[in-house]
Write an enzyme that holds these catalytic residues in place. Structure first.
Site, mmCIF file in Angstrom:
data_model
loop_
_atom_site.group_PDB
_atom_site.id
_atom_site.type_symbol
_atom_site.label_atom_id
_atom_site.label_comp_id
_atom_site.label_asym_id
_atom_site.label_seq_id
_atom_site.Cartn_x
_atom_site.Cartn_y
_atom_site.Cartn_z
ATOM 1 N N CYS A 4 0.826 -1.211 0.000
ATOM 2 C CA CYS A 4 0.000 0.000 0.000
ATOM 3 C C CYS A 4 0.854 1.252 0.000
ATOM 4 O O CYS A 4 1.809 1.343 0.778
ATOM 5 C CB CYS A 4 -0.844 0.088 1.271
ATOM 6 S SG CYS A 4 -2.054 -1.176 1.401
ATOM 7 N N ARG A 24 -14.963 -3.854 -19.289
ATOM 8 C CA ARG A 24 -15.055 -2.602 -20.031
ATOM 9 C C ARG A 24 -16.009 -1.618 -19.389
ATOM 10 O O ARG A 24 -16.005 -0.445 -19.658
ATOM 11 C CB ARG A 24 -15.509 -2.885 -21.471
ATOM 12 C CG ARG A 24 -14.457 -3.593 -22.254
ATOM 13 C CD ARG A 24 -14.908 -3.887 -23.662
ATOM 14 N NE ARG A 24 -15.996 -4.857 -23.694
ATOM 15 C CZ ARG A 24 -17.101 -4.683 -24.378
ATOM 16 N NH1 ARG A 24 -17.298 -3.585 -25.047
ATOM 17 N NH2 ARG A 24 -18.033 -5.614 -24.393
HETATM 18 P P1 XMP Z 1 -0.231 -7.471 3.112
HETATM 19 O O1 XMP Z 1 0.524 -6.638 4.096
HETATM 20 O O2 XMP Z 1 -0.693 -8.786 3.646
HETATM 21 O O3 XMP Z 1 -1.547 -6.608 2.794
HETATM 22 O O4 XMP Z 1 0.528 -7.625 1.834
HETATM 23 C C1 XMP Z 1 -2.586 -7.061 1.987
HETATM 24 C C2 XMP Z 1 -3.745 -6.086 2.051
HETATM 25 O O5 XMP Z 1 -3.392 -4.844 1.421
HETATM 26 C C3 XMP Z 1 -4.577 -4.232 0.906
HETATM 27 N N1 XMP Z 1 -4.300 -3.854 -0.493
HETATM 28 C C4 XMP Z 1 -3.998 -2.618 -0.879
HETATM 29 N N2 XMP Z 1 -3.952 -1.462 -0.194
HETATM 30 N N3 XMP Z 1 -3.297 -0.331 -2.163
HETATM 31 C C5 XMP Z 1 -3.635 -0.309 -0.853
HETATM 32 O O6 XMP Z 1 -3.630 0.768 -0.242
HETATM 33 C C6 XMP Z 1 -3.322 -1.453 -2.932
HETATM 34 O O7 XMP Z 1 -2.995 -1.454 -4.123
HETATM 35 C C7 XMP Z 1 -3.713 -2.649 -2.252
HETATM 36 N N4 XMP Z 1 -3.869 -3.925 -2.682
HETATM 37 C C8 XMP Z 1 -4.229 -4.633 -1.560
HETATM 38 C C9 XMP Z 1 -5.713 -5.224 1.051
HETATM 39 O O8 XMP Z 1 -6.477 -4.846 2.164
HETATM 40 C C10 XMP Z 1 -4.962 -6.528 1.278
HETATM 41 O O9 XMP Z 1 -5.744 -7.483 1.992
#
Ligand code: XMP
Length: 468
Positions: free
Chosen positions: A301, A400
């Site tokens: 994140c 899409r």
């Molecule tokens: P970990 O620390 O286990 O976290 O790799 C996984 C969680 O991260 C969230 N998630 C995201 N949060 N941008 C974000 O701010 C992203 O692109 C993103 N993708 C996933 C999500 O809650 C996941 O379970």
């Protein structure tokens, strides 16, 4: 003090996971006697407190099967067409609750290579399939050793018939293997090879979570606004899990309130980061069976960096749990984001979570969907945030009609070390959780909520070298 100064001088403080430790408590149980079963949602009980993140480099049917075999649950991601998501759920639901592997040979395989494959796996026989996936029979190690003088002879010369089990009877294969008649048994569906149960697999300590019909548990991610998708996944998925970065949003709350009237599977709301979000959601929505808690804490994140917004996972879990308890609401919390080890997970459980959701922990496993990559002699797999540029690009080509609501990526991607099978990773994490609970003197997760005491200390330094 002026009000603006007040705002920056009075915020709550959240310790980092790395500076928060559990204190040892009086223990009267061995780690193996500790019960780590828990609620994923109000109606779904798991045997271990682990849930996989709905991310396209983490949770598709293969990982969901392995997690459910170990007692946790996988949440199938939504970065695919609804048909694909349904197919993933069907794959999990039709998978027998036994640890199958892709263990087979192809008809034209040279016998020398087949001998190597069997030696490597430590088995005396292997199934053989043709290019359409039909099971042709088995080859025996002893036959090959005897007759494979020139190692390049194709193995179809050595194929003999053997027992295989069709999907509904797959569990019988375990008993057959136990009788010692075969080391590997093919499981088929109408003659088509599905997977193999090996003697090693049959001995693997698994403890599956299953539904009323004996099928593995699985959940599916949706955007609450996409009610049509949720309806198609309903019932096939044991739980429908909201998958939006900022759930505390009027439009999402309104959509969720409609959605829960249209589905009968359990509904998990999220992600939320504050007590106010939990209470608002609980007031607006007729039925919430679980909350996904934590905003911006994931290892991929960058929301805190690009938006300056962050609700650290353990702080959020503790705040939400306190607020719900004050209202007498018992809604299971899934701690989500930044939990990279058993010790992180146990801290999140100790502050009121019922389960831990993780992406990073599972991204390097065999079952995660991305390709294995070799860099400088080391193996890696790709892991990326669902709001990373590459993931968002895939989303809009898959669907899409998706509405682009944000133009700035809030996630990053990278390579994570390859870790082998998800089941071995889960076994290690579960062992760590049990050890930690043993130290805390907790006999189960609710007992941990009651007994856990913390100390704040700076990150423990250790000798950086290898054993010996
Ligand atoms: P970990 O620390 O286990 O976290 O790799 C996984 C969680 O991260 C969230 N998630 C995201 N949060 N941008 C974000 O701010 C992203 O692109 C993103 N993708 C996933 C999500 O809650 C996941 O379970």
């Amino acid at each position: 003090m002026t009000r603006f100064l007040e705002k920056i001088l009075s915020p709550a403080y959240s310790p980092d996971l790395d500076e928060l430790y559990l204190l040892p408590g009086k223990a009267d149980l061995e780690p193996s006697q500790i019960d780590i079963s828990t609620y994923f949602t109000k109606n779904i009980r798991l045997k271990i407190p682990l849930v996989s993140s709905p991310m396209d480099t983490v949770s598709e049917w293969r990982l969901a099967v392995s997690i459910a075999l170990m007692g946790g649950v996988g949440v199938i991601h939504r970065n695919m067409s609804v048909e694909e998501q349904v197919r993933n759920l069907e794959m999990v639901k039709s998978f027998p609750p036994i640890p199958l592997e892709d263990l087979y040979l192809l008809e034209r395989e040279p016998c020398g290579r087949a001998i190597d494959a069997m030696r490597k796996k430590g088995v005396r026989n292997m199934p053989v399939i043709d290019p359409t996936g039909s099971l042709k029979g088995y080859v025996r190690y002893s036959d090959l050793l005897e007759s494979c003088r020139d190692g390049s002879i194709p193995i179809n010369r050595f194929i003999t018939p053997g027992v295989s089990f069709d999907l509904p009877l797959a569990r019988e294969a375990v008993k057959y293997i136990a009788r010692g008649e075969s080391d590997v048994i093919a499981i088929t569906n109408g003659g088509i090879y599905i997977g193999s149960l090996s003697v090693h697999g049959a001995m693997e300590p698994i403890d599956p979570v299953i539904d009323d019909e004996g099928r593995l548990l699985v959940a599916a991610a949706i955007n609450p606004i996409d009610i049509e998708r949720a309806k198609k996944l309903d019932r096939l998925a044991d739980a429908i899990v909201s998958d939006v970065a900022h759930y505390h949003n009027s439009e999402i709350l309104r959509a969720s309130s409609k959605l829960v009237k249209e589905i009968s599977s359990d509904f998990v709301a999220g992600n939320i980061g504050t007590a106010e979000a939990a209470l608002d959601a609980a007031t607006h929505i007729e039925r919430i069976d679980g909350f996904r808690v934590g905003v911006g804490g994931g290892s991929i994140c960058i929301t805190p960096n690009v938006a300056g917004v962050y609700a650290p996972t353990i702080w959020s879990v503790a705040s939400v749990r306190d607020a719900l308890e004050a209202q007498g609401l018992r809604i299971p919390l899934i701690a989500d984001g930044g939990l990279r080890s058993a010790s992180d997970i146990v801290k999140a459980l100790a502050v009121g979570a019922s389960t831990a959701m993780a992406g990073y922990i599972f991204a390097g496993t065999d079952e995660a969907p991305s390709e294995l990559i070799e860099v400088g002699g080391e193996l890696y797999k790709q892991y990326r945030g669902m709001a990373s540029i590459t993931s968002m690009m895939r989303r809009f080509s898959m669907d899409r009609y998706a509405k682009i609501v944000k133009n700035i990526p809030e996630g990053v991607g990278g390579l994570v070390p390859y870790k082998g099978s998800a089941r071995s990773v889960i076994r290690e994490v579960v062992e760590g959780i049990r050890i930690a609970m043993g130290y805390a003197g907790a006999r189960n997760i609710e007992d941990l909520w009651a007994k856990a005491r913390f100390i704040r200390a700076s990150k423990k330094k250790t000798l950086g070298g290898r054993d010996g």
